[in-house]
Design an enzyme around this catalytic site. Sequence first.
Site, PDB file in Angstrom:
ATOM      1  N   ARG A 107       0.870  -1.155   0.022  1.00  0.00           N
ATOM      2  CA  ARG A 107      -0.044  -0.169   0.047  1.00  0.00           C
ATOM      3  C   ARG A 107       0.801   1.227   0.083  1.00  0.00           C
ATOM      4  O   ARG A 107       0.215   2.419   0.049  1.00  0.00           O
ATOM      5  CB  ARG A 107      -0.911  -0.028   1.158  1.00  0.00           C
ATOM      6  CG  ARG A 107      -1.900  -0.932   1.207  1.00  0.00           C
ATOM      7  CD  ARG A 107      -3.246  -0.668   2.095  1.00  0.00           C
ATOM      8  NE  ARG A 107      -4.064  -2.017   2.219  1.00  0.00           N
ATOM      9  CZ  ARG A 107      -5.013  -2.080   1.328  1.00  0.00           C
ATOM     10  NH1 ARG A 107      -5.115  -1.298   0.224  1.00  0.00           N
ATOM     11  NH2 ARG A 107      -5.644  -3.253   1.368  1.00  0.00           N
ATOM     12  N   ASN A 108       2.084   1.062  -0.025  1.00  0.00           N
ATOM     13  CA  ASN A 108       3.050   2.343  -0.086  1.00  0.00           C
ATOM     14  C   ASN A 108       3.199   2.642  -1.405  1.00  0.00           C
ATOM     15  O   ASN A 108       4.215   2.014  -2.171  1.00  0.00           O
ATOM     16  CB  ASN A 108       4.615   1.667   0.586  1.00  0.00           C
ATOM     17  CG  ASN A 108       5.276   2.774   0.751  1.00  0.00           C
ATOM     18  OD1 ASN A 108       5.766   3.934  -0.072  1.00  0.00           O
ATOM     19  ND2 ASN A 108       6.010   2.954   1.889  1.00  0.00           N
ATOM     20  N   ASP A 152       9.133  -6.058   2.213  1.00  0.00           N
ATOM     21  CA  ASP A 152       9.098  -5.846   3.593  1.00  0.00           C
ATOM     22  C   ASP A 152      10.526  -5.259   3.796  1.00  0.00           C
ATOM     23  O   ASP A 152      11.645  -5.868   3.289  1.00  0.00           O
ATOM     24  CB  ASP A 152       8.957  -6.899   4.513  1.00  0.00           C
ATOM     25  CG  ASP A 152       8.410  -6.076   5.653  1.00  0.00           C
ATOM     26  OD1 ASP A 152       7.396  -5.705   5.811  1.00  0.00           O
ATOM     27  OD2 ASP A 152       8.837  -6.222   6.780  1.00  0.00           O
ATOM     28  N   SER A 153      10.734  -4.100   4.360  1.00  0.00           N
ATOM     29  CA  SER A 153      12.107  -3.286   4.593  1.00  0.00           C
ATOM     30  C   SER A 153      12.221  -2.774   5.837  1.00  0.00           C
ATOM     31  O   SER A 153      11.124  -2.577   6.616  1.00  0.00           O
ATOM     32  CB  SER A 153      12.301  -2.551   3.179  1.00  0.00           C
ATOM     33  OG  SER A 153      11.256  -1.880   2.886  1.00  0.00           O
ATOM     34  N   PHE A 156      11.296   8.709   0.606  1.00  0.00           N
ATOM     35  CA  PHE A 156      10.186   8.599   1.605  1.00  0.00           C
ATOM     36  C   PHE A 156      11.081   7.866   2.854  1.00  0.00           C
ATOM     37  O   PHE A 156      12.092   7.845   2.992  1.00  0.00           O
ATOM     38  CB  PHE A 156       9.009   7.744   1.002  1.00  0.00           C
ATOM     39  CG  PHE A 156       9.481   6.209   1.038  1.00  0.00           C
ATOM     40  CD1 PHE A 156      10.233   5.832  -0.108  1.00  0.00           C
ATOM     41  CD2 PHE A 156       9.091   5.032   1.822  1.00  0.00           C
ATOM     42  CE1 PHE A 156      10.739   4.491  -0.331  1.00  0.00           C
ATOM     43  CE2 PHE A 156       9.553   3.901   1.619  1.00  0.00           C
ATOM     44  CZ  PHE A 156      10.093   3.642   0.565  1.00  0.00           C
ATOM     45  N   GLY A 157      10.226   8.012   3.803  1.00  0.00           N
ATOM     46  CA  GLY A 157      10.478   7.099   4.886  1.00  0.00           C
ATOM     47  C   GLY A 157      12.112   8.005   5.753  1.00  0.00           C
ATOM     48  O   GLY A 157      11.848   9.159   5.827  1.00  0.00           O
ATOM     49  N   TYR A 158      12.735   6.992   5.815  1.00  0.00           N
ATOM     50  CA  TYR A 158      14.063   7.672   6.354  1.00  0.00           C
ATOM     51  C   TYR A 158      15.046   8.105   5.453  1.00  0.00           C
ATOM     52  O   TYR A 158      16.258   8.484   5.801  1.00  0.00           O
ATOM     53  CB  TYR A 158      14.925   6.602   7.322  1.00  0.00           C
ATOM     54  CG  TYR A 158      13.967   5.709   8.407  1.00  0.00           C
ATOM     55  CD1 TYR A 158      13.888   6.354   9.666  1.00  0.00           C
ATOM     56  CD2 TYR A 158      13.004   4.942   8.067  1.00  0.00           C
ATOM     57  CE1 TYR A 158      13.244   5.967  10.805  1.00  0.00           C
ATOM     58  CE2 TYR A 158      11.986   4.381   9.394  1.00  0.00           C
ATOM     59  CZ  TYR A 158      12.272   5.021  10.716  1.00  0.00           C
ATOM     60  OH  TYR A 158      11.398   4.445  11.399  1.00  0.00           O
ATOM     61  N   ASP A 159      14.847   8.293   4.055  1.00  0.00           N
ATOM     62  CA  ASP A 159      15.761   8.545   3.183  1.00  0.00           C
ATOM     63  C   ASP A 159      16.449  10.012   3.710  1.00  0.00           C
ATOM     64  O   ASP A 159      17.570  10.222   3.376  1.00  0.00           O
ATOM     65  CB  ASP A 159      15.038   8.852   1.767  1.00  0.00           C
ATOM     66  CG  ASP A 159      14.559   7.660   1.017  1.00  0.00           C
ATOM     67  OD1 ASP A 159      15.368   6.545   1.470  1.00  0.00           O
ATOM     68  OD2 ASP A 159      13.923   7.553   0.266  1.00  0.00           O
ATOM     69  N   LYS A 215      19.203   6.642  -6.573  1.00  0.00           N
ATOM     70  CA  LYS A 215      18.972   5.999  -5.437  1.00  0.00           C
ATOM     71  C   LYS A 215      18.380   4.413  -6.069  1.00  0.00           C
ATOM     72  O   LYS A 215      18.833   3.439  -5.376  1.00  0.00           O
ATOM     73  CB  LYS A 215      17.854   6.599  -4.655  1.00  0.00           C
ATOM     74  CG  LYS A 215      17.192   5.582  -3.465  1.00  0.00           C
ATOM     75  CD  LYS A 215      16.061   5.898  -2.953  1.00  0.00           C
ATOM     76  CE  LYS A 215      15.605   5.083  -1.875  1.00  0.00           C
ATOM     77  NZ  LYS A 215      14.198   5.163  -1.209  1.00  0.00           N
TER      78      LYS A 215
HETATM   79  P1  ITT Z   1       3.493  -1.953   2.828  1.00  0.00           P
HETATM   80  O1  ITT Z   1       3.555  -3.014   4.148  1.00  0.00           O
HETATM   81  O2  ITT Z   1       2.098  -1.735   2.365  1.00  0.00           O
HETATM   82  O3  ITT Z   1       4.706  -2.351   1.817  1.00  0.00           O
HETATM   83  P2  ITT Z   1       4.982  -0.001   4.414  1.00  0.00           P
HETATM   84  O4  ITT Z   1       5.420   1.397   4.485  1.00  0.00           O
HETATM   85  O5  ITT Z   1       4.168  -0.315   5.853  1.00  0.00           O
HETATM   86  O6  ITT Z   1       4.109  -0.381   3.150  1.00  0.00           O
HETATM   87  P3  ITT Z   1       7.214  -1.996   5.422  1.00  0.00           P
HETATM   88  O7  ITT Z   1       6.137  -2.565   6.521  1.00  0.00           O
HETATM   89  O8  ITT Z   1       7.897  -2.682   4.864  1.00  0.00           O
HETATM   90  O9  ITT Z   1       6.361  -0.982   4.502  1.00  0.00           O
HETATM   91  O10 ITT Z   1       7.963  -0.824   6.366  1.00  0.00           O
HETATM   92  C1  ITT Z   1       9.065  -0.359   5.633  1.00  0.00           C
HETATM   93  C2  ITT Z   1       9.355   0.912   6.260  1.00  0.00           C
HETATM   94  O11 ITT Z   1      10.776   0.950   6.257  1.00  0.00           O
HETATM   95  C3  ITT Z   1       8.818   2.169   5.496  1.00  0.00           C
HETATM   96  O12 ITT Z   1       7.495   2.531   6.013  1.00  0.00           O
HETATM   97  C4  ITT Z   1      10.127   3.344   5.626  1.00  0.00           C
HETATM   98  O13 ITT Z   1       9.940   3.794   6.988  1.00  0.00           O
HETATM   99  C5  ITT Z   1      11.347   2.384   5.774  1.00  0.00           C
HETATM  100  N1  ITT Z   1      12.026   2.311   4.468  1.00  0.00           N
HETATM  101  C6  ITT Z   1      11.899   0.907   3.566  1.00  0.00           C
HETATM  102  N2  ITT Z   1      12.483   1.247   2.712  1.00  0.00           N
HETATM  103  C7  ITT Z   1      12.762   2.772   2.688  1.00  0.00           C
HETATM  104  C8  ITT Z   1      13.579   3.361   1.624  1.00  0.00           C
HETATM  105  O14 ITT Z   1      13.882   3.151   0.536  1.00  0.00           O
HETATM  106  N3  ITT Z   1      13.747   4.879   2.169  1.00  0.00           N
HETATM  107  C9  ITT Z   1      13.549   4.985   3.330  1.00  0.00           C
HETATM  108  N4  ITT Z   1      12.670   4.597   4.292  1.00  0.00           N
HETATM  109  C10 ITT Z   1      12.579   3.033   3.917  1.00  0.00           C
END
Ligand code: ITT
Length: 206
Positions: free
Chosen positions: A8-9, A76-77, A158-161, A181
Amino acid sequence: MKIVLATRNRHKVEEIKQILKIYLPDEIYSGLEILSTADFPEIPDIYEDGKTYYENASKKARIVHKFTGLPSVADDSGIEVDFLNGEPGVISAVYAGENATDDENNRKLLKLLEGVPIENRTARFRCVIVYVDGDVEKIFEGVTEGKVIFEPRGDGGFGYDPLFVPDGFDLTFAQMPKDLKNRISHRAKAIKKFAEFISEILQKQN
Ligand code: ITT
């Protein structure tokens, strides 16, 4: 061939499509219809209760495959910070709380690293991709090492980028052009392996 990205991301969807375009031969990429969870409103929210990236990714891919009947690919990441014994890791998305924003997660991470010198701010992003189609399950992993800096820099990604500078670079992931990236990231490394696998399947079919 259709595949469904079980996420969903929307940032992940965009990145995975761009990375596949880099690594798949043109004729294969153009024959691939890439859907995502957003195309199937009947798919319920998936609760990520796994202790590992693999458990969560496998759960997401299996549920989406069950609902769509199509080959499904989940990501998952997370980011693993050595000073915090690998945290936030698998809980990266919800580090500052169940509905935390990226900004809140970043602020929590910076607070926990207050006063920690740059040489002790080593970290890595890890991405586990799981492909599910019927009885077939395949796992692909990618890791990118780097450091967490002292304040956010850049508006991309996004996220911690905005906090992560990969080894060998001076820019954060959020400051880099997208296609840089998407060549060096954890996701790029995992998806490159997936692209090799899917190319083989498609070449056998033709
Ligand atoms: P889905 O489960 O729907 O795929 P999500 O965002 O909840 O979406 P995750 O549970 O895998 O996905 O959480 C991964 C988190 O890790 C994500 O929300 C970011 O905070 C971080 N993350 C993963 N990949 C990243 C990236 O390329 N750059 C920055 N932050 C990242």
